[in-house]
Design a protein around this motif. Structure first.
Motif, PDB file in Angstrom:
ATOM      1  N   ASN A  76      66.753  55.248  41.008  1.00  0.00           N
ATOM      2  CA  ASN A  76      65.541  55.223  40.169  1.00  0.00           C
ATOM      3  C   ASN A  76      65.874  54.807  38.743  1.00  0.00           C
ATOM      4  N   THR A  77      66.642  53.775  38.621  1.00  0.00           N
ATOM      5  CA  THR A  77      67.108  53.328  37.317  1.00  0.00           C
ATOM      6  C   THR A  77      66.844  51.831  37.148  1.00  0.00           C
ATOM      7  N   VAL A  78      66.426  51.463  35.942  1.00  0.00           N
ATOM      8  CA  VAL A  78      66.257  50.052  35.606  1.00  0.00           C
ATOM      9  C   VAL A  78      67.186  49.740  34.445  1.00  0.00           C
ATOM     10  N   TYR A  79      67.739  48.548  34.463  1.00  0.00           N
ATOM     11  CA  TYR A  79      68.707  48.138  33.463  1.00  0.00           C
ATOM     12  C   TYR A  79      68.204  46.883  32.739  1.00  0.00           C
ATOM     13  N   LEU A  80      68.696  46.700  31.528  1.00  0.00           N
ATOM     14  CA  LEU A  80      68.434  45.466  30.801  1.00  0.00           C
ATOM     15  C   LEU A  80      69.751  45.027  30.160  1.00  0.00           C
ATOM     16  N   GLN A  81      70.330  43.988  30.718  1.00  0.00           N
ATOM     17  CA  GLN A  81      71.541  43.413  30.138  1.00  0.00           C
ATOM     18  C   GLN A  81      71.115  42.385  29.094  1.00  0.00           C
ATOM     19  N   MET A  82      71.557  42.576  27.883  1.00  0.00           N
ATOM     20  CA  MET A  82      71.157  41.710  26.776  1.00  0.00           C
ATOM     21  C   MET A  82      72.387  41.012  26.221  1.00  0.00           C
ATOM     22  N   ASN A  83      72.404  39.710  26.344  1.00  0.00           N
ATOM     23  CA  ASN A  83      73.515  38.901  25.851  1.00  0.00           C
ATOM     24  C   ASN A  83      73.031  37.980  24.739  1.00  0.00           C
ATOM     25  N   SER A  84      73.965  37.440  23.995  1.00  0.00           N
ATOM     26  CA  SER A  84      73.642  36.501  22.906  1.00  0.00           C
ATOM     27  C   SER A  84      72.551  37.066  22.010  1.00  0.00           C
ATOM     28  N   LEU A  85      72.710  38.302  21.622  1.00  0.00           N
ATOM     29  CA  LEU A  85      71.680  38.969  20.832  1.00  0.00           C
ATOM     30  C   LEU A  85      71.506  38.311  19.466  1.00  0.00           C
ATOM     31  N   LYS A  86      70.253  38.326  19.010  1.00  0.00           N
ATOM     32  CA  LYS A  86      69.889  37.735  17.728  1.00  0.00           C
ATOM     33  C   LYS A  86      69.266  38.797  16.834  1.00  0.00           C
ATOM     34  N   PRO A  87      69.286  38.604  15.534  1.00  0.00           N
ATOM     35  CA  PRO A  87      68.655  39.588  14.644  1.00  0.00           C
ATOM     36  C   PRO A  87      67.190  39.831  14.993  1.00  0.00           C
ATOM     37  N   GLU A  88      66.510  38.829  15.486  1.00  0.00           N
ATOM     38  CA  GLU A  88      65.094  39.002  15.840  1.00  0.00           C
ATOM     39  C   GLU A  88      64.896  39.847  17.100  1.00  0.00           C
ATOM     40  N   ASP A  89      65.970  40.213  17.777  1.00  0.00           N
ATOM     41  CA  ASP A  89      65.875  41.145  18.906  1.00  0.00           C
ATOM     42  C   ASP A  89      65.860  42.596  18.438  1.00  0.00           C
ATOM     43  N   THR A  90      66.049  42.812  17.159  1.00  0.00           N
ATOM     44  CA  THR A  90      66.034  44.167  16.622  1.00  0.00           C
ATOM     45  C   THR A  90      64.675  44.822  16.843  1.00  0.00           C
ATOM     46  N   ALA A  91      64.681  45.982  17.482  1.00  0.00           N
ATOM     47  CA  ALA A  91      63.440  46.682  17.821  1.00  0.00           C
ATOM     48  C   ALA A  91      63.784  48.000  18.503  1.00  0.00           C
ATOM     49  N   VAL A  92      62.761  48.796  18.701  1.00  0.00           N
ATOM     50  CA  VAL A  92      62.879  49.939  19.598  1.00  0.00           C
ATOM     51  C   VAL A  92      62.485  49.450  20.991  1.00  0.00           C
ATOM     52  N   TYR A  93      63.330  49.701  21.952  1.00  0.00           N
ATOM     53  CA  TYR A  93      63.102  49.251  23.324  1.00  0.00           C
ATOM     54  C   TYR A  93      62.640  50.430  24.175  1.00  0.00           C
ATOM     55  N   TYR A  94      61.558  50.191  24.925  1.00  0.00           N
ATOM     56  CA  TYR A  94      60.962  51.221  25.763  1.00  0.00           C
ATOM     57  C   TYR A  94      60.950  50.764  27.213  1.00  0.00           C
ATOM     58  N   CYS A  95      61.218  51.669  28.121  1.00  0.00           N
ATOM     59  CA  CYS A  95      61.017  51.339  29.529  1.00  0.00           C
ATOM     60  C   CYS A  95      59.693  51.932  30.007  1.00  0.00           C
ATOM     61  N   ASN A  96      59.169  51.312  31.016  1.00  0.00           N
ATOM     62  CA  ASN A  96      57.879  51.719  31.584  1.00  0.00           C
ATOM     63  C   ASN A  96      57.938  51.603  33.088  1.00  0.00           C
ATOM     64  N   VAL A  97      57.332  52.569  33.750  1.00  0.00           N
ATOM     65  CA  VAL A  97      57.183  52.529  35.198  1.00  0.00           C
ATOM     66  C   VAL A  97      55.702  52.564  35.519  1.00  0.00           C
ATOM     67  N   LEU A  98      55.257  51.611  36.295  1.00  0.00           N
ATOM     68  CA  LEU A  98      53.833  51.475  36.592  1.00  0.00           C
ATOM     69  C   LEU A  98      53.604  51.332  38.084  1.00  0.00           C
ATOM     70  N   SER A  99      52.711  52.172  38.597  1.00  0.00           N
ATOM     71  CA  SER A  99      52.264  52.051  39.988  1.00  0.00           C
ATOM     72  C   SER A  99      50.835  52.557  40.026  1.00  0.00           C
ATOM     73  N   THR A 100      50.285  52.668  41.227  1.00  0.00           N
ATOM     74  CA  THR A 100      48.918  53.192  41.328  1.00  0.00           C
ATOM     75  C   THR A 100      48.841  54.637  40.881  1.00  0.00           C
ATOM     76  N   ALA A 101      49.947  55.355  40.933  1.00  0.00           N
ATOM     77  CA  ALA A 101      49.934  56.777  40.585  1.00  0.00           C
ATOM     78  C   ALA A 101      50.689  57.101  39.304  1.00  0.00           C
ATOM     79  N   ILE A 102      51.399  56.155  38.762  1.00  0.00           N
ATOM     80  CA  ILE A 102      52.293  56.439  37.634  1.00  0.00           C
ATOM     81  C   ILE A 102      52.107  55.393  36.540  1.00  0.00           C
ATOM     82  N   ASN A 103      52.094  55.855  35.304  1.00  0.00           N
ATOM     83  CA  ASN A 103      52.200  54.966  34.147  1.00  0.00           C
ATOM     84  C   ASN A 103      52.952  55.758  33.086  1.00  0.00           C
ATOM     85  N   SER A 104      54.260  55.684  33.133  1.00  0.00           N
ATOM     86  CA  SER A 104      55.101  56.511  32.275  1.00  0.00           C
ATOM     87  C   SER A 104      55.940  55.655  31.329  1.00  0.00           C
ATOM     88  N   TRP A 105      56.175  56.215  30.138  1.00  0.00           N
ATOM     89  CA  TRP A 105      56.974  55.545  29.113  1.00  0.00           C
ATOM     90  C   TRP A 105      58.155  56.426  28.717  1.00  0.00           C
TER      91      TRP A 105
END
Length: 115
Positions: A76-105
């Motif tokens: 039950n894990t999702v990953y985000l591999q981020m390469n060649s990062l740029k200054p404009e990638d600076t942010a708070v990153y949030y994961c989300n799970v969405l289904s008919t029964a779930i919308n969680s952050w």
């Protein structure tokens, strides 16, 4: 109730890499869409990447070719591999799970890319 816990954020120099993880506790069906969003200061939250079980992932144009989203339905894990990062990638990153029964952050993880 599904709780999401992100990890892996931090400070990295331009051109560097980071790998974000988002672990979900509780029942998450394999059919749920798992996504990463980000929000930079003064900007709206935007979709970075999403992945459906058994389907091709979708990416924002700004990260195509640099970021890769993947999921482990057993963990039950999702990953985000981020390469060649740029200054404009600076942010708070949030994961989300969405289904008919779930919308969680998750609570968000800070990614800062220095030039």
């Amino acid at each position: 109730q599904v709780q999401l816990v992100e990890s892996g954020g931090g400070l990295v120099q331009s051109g560097g890499s980071l790998r974000l993880s988002c672990a979900a506790s509780g029942a998450v069906f394999s059919s749920a869409i798992m996504s990463w969003f980000r929000q930079a200061p003064g900007k709206q939250r935007e979709l970075v990447a999403r992945i459906r079980s058994g389907g091709s992932p979708d990416y924002a144009d700004s990260v195509k070719g640099r970021f890769t989203i993947s999921r482990d339905n057993v963990k039950n894990t999702v990953y985000l591999q981020m390469n060649s990062l740029k200054p404009e990638d600076t942010a708070v990153y949030y994961c989300n799970v969405l289904s008919t029964a779930i919308n969680s952050w998750g609570q968000g993880t800070q990614v800062t890319v220095s030039s």
